[in-house]
Design a protein around this motif. Sequence first.
Motif, PDB file in Angstrom:
ATOM      1  N   LEU A  22       0.593  -1.277   0.006  1.00 41.60           N
ATOM      2  CA  LEU A  22       0.028   0.008   0.009  1.00 41.60           C
ATOM      3  C   LEU A  22       0.759   1.171  -0.096  1.00 41.60           C
ATOM      4  O   LEU A  22       0.470   2.254  -0.620  1.00 41.60           O
ATOM      5  CB  LEU A  22      -1.004  -0.140   1.240  1.00 41.60           C
ATOM      6  N   VAL A  23       1.911   1.353   0.703  1.00 41.83           N
ATOM      7  CA  VAL A  23       2.902   2.487   0.673  1.00 41.83           C
ATOM      8  C   VAL A  23       3.459   2.637  -0.756  1.00 41.83           C
ATOM      9  O   VAL A  23       3.396   3.761  -1.179  1.00 41.83           O
ATOM     10  CB  VAL A  23       4.184   2.025   1.663  1.00 41.83           C
ATOM     11  N   ALA A  24       3.866   1.516  -1.479  1.00 37.57           N
ATOM     12  CA  ALA A  24       4.417   1.812  -2.754  1.00 37.57           C
ATOM     13  C   ALA A  24       3.342   2.289  -3.658  1.00 37.57           C
ATOM     14  O   ALA A  24       3.643   3.019  -4.313  1.00 37.57           O
ATOM     15  CB  ALA A  24       4.904   0.242  -3.188  1.00 37.57           C
ATOM     16  N   GLU A  25       1.978   1.726  -3.715  1.00 40.61           N
ATOM     17  CA  GLU A  25       1.138   2.463  -4.287  1.00 40.61           C
ATOM     18  C   GLU A  25       0.717   3.900  -4.158  1.00 40.61           C
ATOM     19  O   GLU A  25       0.654   4.543  -5.155  1.00 40.61           O
ATOM     20  CB  GLU A  25      -0.281   1.680  -4.089  1.00 40.61           C
ATOM     21  N   ALA A  26       0.751   4.046  -2.858  1.00 38.85           N
ATOM     22  CA  ALA A  26       0.557   5.643  -2.422  1.00 38.85           C
ATOM     23  C   ALA A  26       1.624   6.624  -3.033  1.00 38.85           C
ATOM     24  O   ALA A  26       1.569   7.530  -3.275  1.00 38.85           O
ATOM     25  CB  ALA A  26       0.597   5.521  -0.795  1.00 38.85           C
ATOM     26  N   MET A  27       2.982   5.952  -2.994  1.00 40.49           N
ATOM     27  CA  MET A  27       4.059   6.599  -3.493  1.00 40.49           C
ATOM     28  C   MET A  27       4.089   7.046  -4.995  1.00 40.49           C
ATOM     29  O   MET A  27       4.702   8.248  -5.594  1.00 40.49           O
ATOM     30  CB  MET A  27       5.245   6.090  -3.157  1.00 40.49           C
ATOM     31  N   LEU A  28       3.360   6.330  -5.740  1.00 39.84           N
ATOM     32  CA  LEU A  28       3.316   6.621  -7.063  1.00 39.84           C
ATOM     33  C   LEU A  28       2.446   7.802  -7.560  1.00 39.84           C
ATOM     34  O   LEU A  28       2.588   8.716  -8.422  1.00 39.84           O
ATOM     35  CB  LEU A  28       2.277   5.444  -7.643  1.00 39.84           C
ATOM     36  N   ALA A  29       1.791   8.565  -6.296  1.00 38.52           N
ATOM     37  CA  ALA A  29       1.109   9.881  -6.527  1.00 38.52           C
ATOM     38  C   ALA A  29       2.250  10.965  -6.693  1.00 38.52           C
ATOM     39  O   ALA A  29       1.828  12.218  -6.948  1.00 38.52           O
ATOM     40  CB  ALA A  29       0.023  10.035  -5.495  1.00 38.52           C
ATOM     41  N   MET A  30       3.280  10.805  -5.903  1.00 42.13           N
ATOM     42  CA  MET A  30       4.221  11.849  -5.974  1.00 42.13           C
ATOM     43  C   MET A  30       5.457  11.347  -6.486  1.00 42.13           C
ATOM     44  O   MET A  30       6.581  12.134  -6.491  1.00 42.13           O
ATOM     45  CB  MET A  30       4.544  12.300  -4.431  1.00 42.13           C
ATOM     46  N   ALA A  31       5.628  10.218  -7.093  1.00 39.00           N
ATOM     47  CA  ALA A  31       7.023   9.973  -7.845  1.00 39.00           C
ATOM     48  C   ALA A  31       6.857   9.589  -9.323  1.00 39.00           C
ATOM     49  O   ALA A  31       5.809   8.904  -9.574  1.00 39.00           O
ATOM     50  CB  ALA A  31       7.800   8.772  -6.963  1.00 39.00           C
TER      51      ALA A  31
ATOM     52  N   VAL B  23      -1.997  -9.151  12.028  1.00 34.71           N
ATOM     53  CA  VAL B  23      -3.589  -9.164  12.453  1.00 34.71           C
ATOM     54  C   VAL B  23      -4.489  -8.260  11.580  1.00 34.71           C
ATOM     55  O   VAL B  23      -5.516  -8.387  11.389  1.00 34.71           O
ATOM     56  CB  VAL B  23      -3.761  -9.078  13.740  1.00 34.71           C
ATOM     57  N   ALA B  24      -3.872  -7.026  11.059  1.00 34.83           N
ATOM     58  CA  ALA B  24      -4.807  -6.065  10.456  1.00 34.83           C
ATOM     59  C   ALA B  24      -3.801  -5.503   9.285  1.00 34.83           C
ATOM     60  O   ALA B  24      -3.613  -4.254   9.275  1.00 34.83           O
ATOM     61  CB  ALA B  24      -5.325  -5.054  11.158  1.00 34.83           C
ATOM     62  N   PRO B  25      -3.351  -6.057   8.402  1.00 30.86           N
ATOM     63  CA  PRO B  25      -2.214  -5.524   7.507  1.00 30.86           C
ATOM     64  C   PRO B  25      -3.116  -4.313   6.600  1.00 30.86           C
ATOM     65  O   PRO B  25      -2.279  -3.468   6.396  1.00 30.86           O
ATOM     66  CB  PRO B  25      -1.861  -6.757   6.683  1.00 30.86           C
ATOM     67  N   ARG B  26      -4.221  -4.611   6.287  1.00 31.82           N
ATOM     68  CA  ARG B  26      -4.971  -3.616   5.511  1.00 31.82           C
ATOM     69  C   ARG B  26      -4.877  -2.299   6.147  1.00 31.82           C
ATOM     70  O   ARG B  26      -4.527  -1.177   5.668  1.00 31.82           O
ATOM     71  CB  ARG B  26      -6.075  -3.790   5.037  1.00 31.82           C
ATOM     72  N   THR B  27      -5.441  -2.096   7.298  1.00 36.62           N
ATOM     73  CA  THR B  27      -5.450  -1.003   8.287  1.00 36.62           C
ATOM     74  C   THR B  27      -4.189  -0.587   8.699  1.00 36.62           C
ATOM     75  O   THR B  27      -3.920   0.494   8.589  1.00 36.62           O
ATOM     76  CB  THR B  27      -6.187  -1.567   9.584  1.00 36.62           C
ATOM     77  N   ALA B  28      -3.258  -1.408   8.971  1.00 34.96           N
ATOM     78  CA  ALA B  28      -1.984  -1.150   9.380  1.00 34.96           C
ATOM     79  C   ALA B  28      -1.101  -0.441   7.852  1.00 34.96           C
ATOM     80  O   ALA B  28      -0.301   0.590   8.133  1.00 34.96           O
ATOM     81  CB  ALA B  28      -1.019  -2.016   9.792  1.00 34.96           C
ATOM     82  N   GLY B  29      -1.562  -0.853   6.883  1.00 37.81           N
ATOM     83  CA  GLY B  29      -0.950  -0.349   5.640  1.00 37.81           C
ATOM     84  C   GLY B  29      -1.527   0.799   5.215  1.00 37.81           C
ATOM     85  O   GLY B  29      -0.696   1.951   4.605  1.00 37.81           O
ATOM     86  N   GLN B  30      -2.686   1.107   5.425  1.00 37.39           N
ATOM     87  CA  GLN B  30      -3.563   2.377   5.147  1.00 37.39           C
ATOM     88  C   GLN B  30      -2.903   3.542   6.149  1.00 37.39           C
ATOM     89  O   GLN B  30      -2.959   4.695   5.706  1.00 37.39           O
ATOM     90  CB  GLN B  30      -4.972   2.190   5.125  1.00 37.39           C
ATOM     91  N   ILE B  31      -2.618   3.137   7.462  1.00 34.00           N
ATOM     92  CA  ILE B  31      -2.141   4.159   8.229  1.00 34.00           C
ATOM     93  C   ILE B  31      -0.918   4.615   7.742  1.00 34.00           C
ATOM     94  O   ILE B  31      -0.463   5.883   7.691  1.00 34.00           O
ATOM     95  CB  ILE B  31      -1.719   3.492   9.684  1.00 34.00           C
ATOM     96  N   LEU B  32       0.211   3.752   7.164  1.00 38.84           N
ATOM     97  CA  LEU B  32       1.297   4.333   6.881  1.00 38.84           C
ATOM     98  C   LEU B  32       1.362   4.640   5.459  1.00 38.84           C
ATOM     99  O   LEU B  32       1.872   5.843   5.262  1.00 38.84           O
ATOM    100  CB  LEU B  32       2.404   2.887   6.399  1.00 38.84           C
ATOM    101  N   ALA B  33       0.355   4.105   4.368  1.00 40.13           N
ATOM    102  CA  ALA B  33       0.078   4.884   3.053  1.00 40.13           C
ATOM    103  C   ALA B  33      -0.578   6.336   3.106  1.00 40.13           C
ATOM    104  O   ALA B  33      -0.259   7.169   2.240  1.00 40.13           O
ATOM    105  CB  ALA B  33      -0.667   3.936   2.259  1.00 40.13           C
TER     106      ALA B  33
END
Length: 301
Positions: free
Chosen positions: A21-30, A273-283
Motif C-alpha cells: 500500500l505504501v508503494a502504491e501511495a508513493m506513485l502519486a508523488m514519484a 492481524v490487520a495488514p490492510r488497516t496498518a498499511g493504510q495508516i502508513l500509506a
Amino acid sequence: MAKFTLESGVAVLGGDGRQVLVAEAMLAMAPWVKTLGLTGLPVLPRLLPAADLKEALYGAQVVILPISGADARGLVKTSDPTVEIKIDPEFFTLIESNALLVTGMFPSHLKQMAAERGVRVCEYADHDAIAIPNAIPTAEGAIQLMMEKTPYTVNGAACLILGFGRVARALASRLQALGAKVTVAARNPQQLAAAADLGYKPVPLDHLDRAVTQADVVFNTIPALVLTAPLLALMSPENLIIDLASAPGGVDFEAAKRYQITAILALGLPGKVAPRTAGQILATNLPGLIKQELSRLHEEK
C-alpha cells in the motif's frame, strides 16, 4: 497548492502487505517506484519490481524500508523468501549519496554508516500520526494471542500491563471493556495517576514482585529488561507473558524457558492481524512525512 512531486523515483525494499500500500501511495508523488523483496504487488504503470538491489536503488531519491527497519545484522524483512536485503557498507555504495532513507526504526551503527555516506535517515515509528492509530491493531493482536494461548476467558482474567504508553493505553481500555481485571505498572507517577483515574490498579514498576504473582497474563510494552530472572522465578508455569516491546523485548526469555513459562515476543502484530488497516495508516501518513523531510533537506542546502 500544487501537488508535490519528487524529481526522481522511490525504492521500496522488503516488507509485507503494508509496504504494498505504501508503494502504491508513493506513485502519486514519484515518477516511478521500484520494489525488491515484496510480493503481492498489483500490476500498475510505473510500479516496477527490480531484479536486484543495485537496480532498485539506482536513481532513487527516497528509499523506504519496513517499519521494523533492519535487525542488528542489518537484515531487512522481506515477503519474498528468495530475496535477502542487507544494510551494510555495500548497500551504502549503491544508494544515492543524497537519498532519504525512510524507516520505522534503525540501529545506531547503521545510522552512522548512513551519515558517513551523506544519507539522511527518517525514523517514523514514534511519530504520533502513525504510532497512535498503530497501537490499536497491536492491542487487538495482543488480546487475540491471549485468547489463543489461554484456557480461560478474558473476562475475569488478571492482566498486568508493564508501561503506560500508546500501546499500553489502547490495550488496557480494551481488556477492561472485555471484563479483565487490569493492573498497570509504570515508573512515572503521572502515568500511575492516569491509570488509576481510568479505573486500573496502579503499581510502581519497582514493586513488581507481588504484582507478577497475582497476574494471569503479563503484557510488556517497555523496551528494556524488566521481567528479569528473579521476577520470573516468582511466577507460575501457568502464566502467560506477551512482550509487545521492540526487539529484543523486555523479558529474560532464557529464564522464562527454564521456569517453563510461555513468553512470546509478539513483533509486528499490526501487519499480522490487520495488514490492510496498518498499511493504510502508513500509506496515508508517509507521503506527507517524506515531503516534510525533503523540504527540510532542501532548506539546509
